[in-house]
Enzyme design. Sequence first.
Site, PDB file in Angstrom:
ATOM      1  N   HIS A   1      18.834   0.526  10.012  1.00  0.00           N
ATOM      2  CA  HIS A   1      17.835   1.393   9.380  1.00  0.00           C
ATOM      3  C   HIS A   1      18.432   1.960   8.112  1.00  0.00           C
ATOM      4  CE1 HIS A   1      15.262   1.109  12.831  1.00  0.00           C
ATOM      5  NE2 HIS A   1      16.331   1.311  13.582  1.00  0.00           N
TER       6      HIS A   1
ATOM      7  N   TYR B   1      14.059   6.301   1.160  1.00  0.00           N
ATOM      8  CA  TYR B   1      14.477   4.891   1.230  1.00  0.00           C
ATOM      9  C   TYR B   1      15.130   4.360  -0.046  1.00  0.00           C
ATOM     10  CZ  TYR B   1      11.600   5.073   5.424  1.00  0.00           C
ATOM     11  OH  TYR B   1      11.074   5.411   6.641  1.00  0.00           O
TER      12      TYR B   1
ATOM     13  N   ALA C   1       8.870   0.723  11.775  1.00  0.00           N
ATOM     14  CA  ALA C   1       8.280   1.623  12.772  1.00  0.00           C
ATOM     15  C   ALA C   1       8.145   0.977  14.153  1.00  0.00           C
ATOM     16  CB  ALA C   1       6.927   2.118  12.296  1.00  0.00           C
TER      17      ALA C   1
ATOM     18  N   ARG D   1       7.513   3.141  -1.609  1.00  0.00           N
ATOM     19  CA  ARG D   1       7.322   4.137  -0.541  1.00  0.00           C
ATOM     20  C   ARG D   1       8.443   5.174  -0.546  1.00  0.00           C
ATOM     21  NH1 ARG D   1       9.435   1.555   5.181  1.00  0.00           N
ATOM     22  NH2 ARG D   1       8.242   3.323   5.976  1.00  0.00           N
TER      23      ARG D   1
ATOM     24  N   ARG E   1      15.737  12.573  11.433  1.00  0.00           N
ATOM     25  CA  ARG E   1      14.331  12.665  11.013  1.00  0.00           C
ATOM     26  C   ARG E   1      13.434  13.128  12.164  1.00  0.00           C
ATOM     27  NH1 ARG E   1      12.727   7.404   7.978  1.00  0.00           N
ATOM     28  NH2 ARG E   1      10.989   8.759   7.378  1.00  0.00           N
TER      29      ARG E   1
ATOM     30  N   GLU F   1      20.847  -3.903  14.808  1.00  0.00           N
ATOM     31  CA  GLU F   1      19.707  -3.150  14.272  1.00  0.00           C
ATOM     32  C   GLU F   1      20.160  -2.298  13.086  1.00  0.00           C
ATOM     33  OE1 GLU F   1      16.808  -1.493  17.001  1.00  0.00           O
ATOM     34  OE2 GLU F   1      17.081   0.467  16.059  1.00  0.00           O
TER      35      GLU F   1
ATOM     36  N   ASN G   1      15.722  -5.039  10.917  1.00  0.00           N
ATOM     37  CA  ASN G   1      15.198  -3.689  10.681  1.00  0.00           C
ATOM     38  C   ASN G   1      13.745  -3.736  11.108  1.00  0.00           C
ATOM     39  OD1 ASN G   1      14.169  -1.282   9.841  1.00  0.00           O
ATOM     40  ND2 ASN G   1      15.148  -1.300   7.833  1.00  0.00           N
TER      41      ASN G   1
ATOM     42  N   PRO H   1       7.619  -3.995   9.221  1.00  0.00           N
ATOM     43  CA  PRO H   1       6.514  -3.460   8.436  1.00  0.00           C
ATOM     44  C   PRO H   1       6.924  -2.449   7.375  1.00  0.00           C
ATOM     45  CG  PRO H   1       6.460  -2.615  10.684  1.00  0.00           C
ATOM     46  CD  PRO H   1       7.464  -3.725  10.654  1.00  0.00           C
ATOM     47  N   ASN H   2       6.301  -2.581   6.235  1.00  0.00           N
ATOM     48  CA  ASN H   2       6.428  -1.653   5.092  1.00  0.00           C
ATOM     49  C   ASN H   2       7.757  -1.744   4.353  1.00  0.00           C
ATOM     50  OD1 ASN H   2       3.815  -0.430   5.443  1.00  0.00           O
ATOM     51  ND2 ASN H   2       4.655   0.521   7.277  1.00  0.00           N
TER      52      ASN H   2
HETATM   53  C1  DQA Z   1      13.235   2.527   8.948  1.00  0.00           C
HETATM   54  C2  DQA Z   1      13.068   3.787   9.804  1.00  0.00           C
HETATM   55  C3  DQA Z   1      11.759   3.758  10.569  1.00  0.00           C
HETATM   56  O1  DQA Z   1      11.610   4.945  11.338  1.00  0.00           O
HETATM   57  C4  DQA Z   1      10.582   3.644   9.619  1.00  0.00           C
HETATM   58  O2  DQA Z   1       9.376   3.533  10.346  1.00  0.00           O
HETATM   59  C5  DQA Z   1      10.732   2.532   8.646  1.00  0.00           C
HETATM   60  C6  DQA Z   1      12.047   2.306   8.032  1.00  0.00           C
HETATM   61  C7  DQA Z   1      14.511   2.611   8.059  1.00  0.00           C
HETATM   62  O3  DQA Z   1      14.937   1.570   7.583  1.00  0.00           O
HETATM   63  O4  DQA Z   1      15.028   3.696   7.826  1.00  0.00           O
HETATM   64  O5  DQA Z   1       9.773   1.857   8.294  1.00  0.00           O
HETATM   65  O6  DQA Z   1      13.371   1.422   9.804  1.00  0.00           O
END
Ligand code: DQA
Length: 148
Positions: free
Chosen positions: A100, A22, A77, A17, A107, A98, A74, A9-10
Amino acid sequence: MKIMILNGPNLNFLGIREKDIYGQDNYQSVCKYIMDKFDDRDIEINIFQSNIEGEMINILQMAYFEKYDGIVINPGAYTHTSIALYDAIKSINIPTVEVHLSNIHQREEFRHKSYTAPACVGQICGFGKEGYILAIEGLIVRLSEKKF
Ligand code: DQA
């Protein structure tokens, strides 16, 4: 070798964002950066993105049926909430890394726990888009050594 990248998501909102966290690059250019890096290698990479947890599980199950060799995920959240994604990664039995973009351990406290990482062979965080490249390179080495 067939590798799936699955973004949660996102992540399609990269470049829109929280750019200080990011980065400036939009989602399409991050995907292109990854694809271009492995352009001249004998490896098939397919990138997927979903904002929906169940859809991500469907995509992981598809990776099983379509015989992917490795996955880079990835989970956004969902990393910090999803037992269902943990179960899905465990179920399909495909080496998964995984990734990020941000260093989740630097964080907020709620980002320090990953439900999904224990189902993975490793976790890379804090290297921005380069994390995807490192994850794929790591998978290639491990897959060719058959260390799973
Ligand atoms: C993320 C880190 C997560 O905590 C966050 O909710 C994201 C992006 C990252 O790529 O740093 O959406 O996965």
